[in-house]
Design a protein around this motif. Structure first.
Motif, short mmCIF file in Angstrom:
data_model
loop_
_atom_site.label_atom_id
_atom_site.label_comp_id
_atom_site.label_asym_id
_atom_site.label_seq_id
_atom_site.Cartn_x
_atom_site.Cartn_y
_atom_site.Cartn_z
N GLY A 133 -20.20 49.79 -42.90
CA GLY A 133 -18.84 50.77 -42.40
C GLY A 133 -17.65 49.86 -42.39
O GLY A 133 -16.64 50.49 -42.89
N ILE A 134 -17.80 48.50 -42.44
CA ILE A 134 -16.66 47.71 -42.45
C ILE A 134 -16.34 47.76 -44.11
O ILE A 134 -14.97 47.72 -44.54
CB ILE A 134 -16.81 46.29 -42.25
N LEU A 135 -17.33 47.84 -44.97
CA LEU A 135 -16.80 47.97 -46.43
C LEU A 135 -16.18 49.18 -46.69
O LEU A 135 -15.20 49.49 -47.48
CB LEU A 135 -18.06 47.76 -47.17
N THR A 187 -15.54 54.16 -50.71
CA THR A 187 -15.42 54.64 -49.34
C THR A 187 -16.64 55.35 -48.93
O THR A 187 -17.68 54.88 -48.05
CB THR A 187 -14.27 55.21 -48.73
N PHE A 188 -16.89 56.30 -49.68
CA PHE A 188 -17.85 57.39 -49.56
C PHE A 188 -19.35 56.96 -49.87
O PHE A 188 -20.43 56.99 -49.00
CB PHE A 188 -17.88 58.41 -50.14
N PHE A 189 -19.43 55.86 -50.82
CA PHE A 189 -20.40 55.07 -51.17
C PHE A 189 -21.30 54.26 -49.91
O PHE A 189 -22.08 54.25 -49.59
CB PHE A 189 -20.35 54.00 -52.29
N HIS A 190 -20.27 53.95 -49.55
CA HIS A 190 -20.70 52.85 -48.29
C HIS A 190 -20.90 53.46 -47.02
O HIS A 190 -21.72 53.33 -46.28
CB HIS A 190 -19.56 51.88 -47.93
N LEU A 209 -24.63 55.72 -42.91
CA LEU A 209 -25.28 56.83 -42.17
C LEU A 209 -26.70 56.65 -42.61
O LEU A 209 -27.63 56.86 -41.59
CB LEU A 209 -24.79 58.27 -42.88
N ALA A 210 -27.26 56.22 -43.65
CA ALA A 210 -28.74 55.99 -43.99
C ALA A 210 -29.21 54.87 -42.98
O ALA A 210 -30.29 54.93 -42.73
CB ALA A 210 -28.91 55.58 -45.42
N SER A 211 -28.45 53.84 -42.76
CA SER A 211 -29.00 52.93 -41.78
C SER A 211 -29.19 53.63 -40.33
O SER A 211 -30.67 53.16 -39.69
CB SER A 211 -27.83 51.91 -41.59
#
Length: 439
Positions: free
Chosen positions: A88-90, A372-375, A380-382
């Motif tokens: 999320g920070i990334l 941004t969407f990548f991270h 969300l997967a976490s």
């Protein structure tokens, strides 16, 4: 002994440094996927062996009524929360990165030793926070996991439409024959699979009305997809309908197989008392691959978190959610570029002059995907993986079981129905709102 320990520590640091330096720009996404995979393994290990350790922590073990399942859930949620914070920070840091000349582009692809240390520290820090934090995080994770599943569904619909468009664009008879063959094969597989599910989850001698309802709905939806797609007024195709049909059948299967093991209508698993290690590993690998696919496909486009830059993405999103904004063949980026070609140089030009780079060089190096969407997908997967390993924060099932229980069943079934609703909407939206433009 101390000398030996120092040598081992030095060798370990050297190995980590060499591995980190080997992660180049081409494999950065693989590196992030590796971190996510490690977090899953850590969650699984702590879930199995971490309960006795957590019981010794006074800020976690606050009551004698807390069960083993509670500590297992806490271990999973804490690792997941640290992992989610990291990505999320990334995601926040990478907002607005559209050019490789941006300094943050090097942060995306470099500094792996620092990233690994920060990632590990965040996870360790989570084990020093009070339980109330993760009670809240567990609730939020349910919504985050649902959003992750929704993104997966949207990616599936996008992929099927893209597949169909690519073969139709070839405008050759052999490709039309291939379209028909694949469509028929997918439909046959969907119906045959649904028939097998009737045998597995509707055993004779038992009243399994709920399972029958789920299976009948799946078959009805498959028929409906074909009928709607082939309607003369609908600009549809049989290939997406057949692929969505078999996907819905698979999701229905995953939902039914998540029913409690002692449920008499779960004819496939009611004789097993626990999920095998191979099943859990397979589920973990599947989760990692699905996340990677979503990140690579969705993150490589500007559909999310930025204006559409292609007619293809505009067409798909207009048909799915209809935000009310008229989609143009060029997004805001293109308009900005057009304004930059005007008489005066914008501030960006001054920055380029200061860095000694010309405008052409800067414009020729756009990022290949949305950082941004990548991270965000990995964050969300976490949450989603935490729900899988914690049984959606329900302790009603045995702690030896993974992703089993009625909550998991309804999550899967609702995912199937949402998939069906979104696909049908993508077909009928142009008819319901004829004044809108769809590409």
């Amino acid at each position: 002994m101390s000398c030996l320990a120092s040598c081992c520590a030095s060798l370990t640091c050297g190995l980590c440094s060499s591995v980190a330096s080997g992660i180049t720009k081409r494999s950065a996404r693989l590196g992030y996927c590796g971190l996510f995979g490690i977090s899953l393994v850590v969650s699984w290990i702590l879930r199995e062996v971490g309960a006795p350790l957590l019981k010794k922590c006074s800020w976690i073990h606050t009551s004698d009524t807390q069960t083993k399942e509670f500590f297992q859930m806490e271990a999973v949620l804490r690792v997941s929360c640290g992992n989610c914070l990291f990505f999320g920070i990334l995601a926040l840091i990478m907002i607005g990165v559209k050019d490789q000349n941006d300094r943050r582009d090097s942060w995306q692809h470099g500094g792996w030793m620092a990233k690994f240390v920060i990632w590990a520290l965040l996870i360790v820090l989570m084990f020093f926070l009070p339980n109330v934090v993760f009670s809240i995080y567990g609730t939020l994770s349910k919504f985050g996991a649902g959003l992750f599943l929704l993104v997966q569904v949207i990616m599936l619909l996008d992929a099927t439409h893209s597949w169909n468009d690519a073969w139709v664009a070839k405008d050759e008879q052999k490709w039309y024959i291939a379209l028909l063959a694949v469509s028929v094969a997918c439909y046959l597989a969907a119906f045959v699979f649904s028939g097998i599910l009737f045998i597995w989850f509707n055993p004779s001698g038992h009243d399994c009305g709920l399972n029958v309802f789920f299976l009948v709905m799946t078959i009805i939806l498959a028929f409906s997809f074909g009928v709607i797609a082939l309607h003369p007024k609908v600009n549809g195709s049989l290939l997406p309908a057949s692929v969505v049909s078999i996907y819905c059948a698979y999701v229905c299967y995953t939902g039914l197989s998540s029913e409690p093991r002692d449920y008499e209508c779960n004819g496939l698993h009611n004789k097993s008392v626990a999920v095998t290690t191979s099943t859990l590993v397979l589920g973990m690998v599947t989760t990692v691959l699905s996340v990677l696919y979503s990140a690579l496909r969705a993150g490589s486009s500007t559909t999310f978190l930025s204006p559409p830059s292609s007619p293809k993405s505009a067409r798909f999103w207009e048909s799915i959610i209809l935000l009310g904004l008229r989609s143009e063949s060029h997004g805001i980026d293109s308009d900005d570029a057009a304004s930059m070609r005007g008489g005066k140089k914008p501030l960006l030009g001054s920055e380029e002059l200061e860095s000694g780079k010309g405008g052409k060089e800067t414009e020729s190096r756009p990022v290949s995907y949305s950082y941004t969407f990548f991270h965000l997908i990995f964050a969300l997967a976490s949450m989603y993986s935490a729900m899988l390993l914690s049984g959606w924060t329900s302790s009603s099932e045995s702690s030896d079981l993974i992703d089993v229980g009625w909550t998991s069943v309804w999550v899967r079934i609702c995912t199937e129905w949402v998939t069906a609703a979104l696909y049908v909407w993508s077909l009928v939206a142009p008819l319901i709102l004829p004044d809108r433009e769809f590409y």
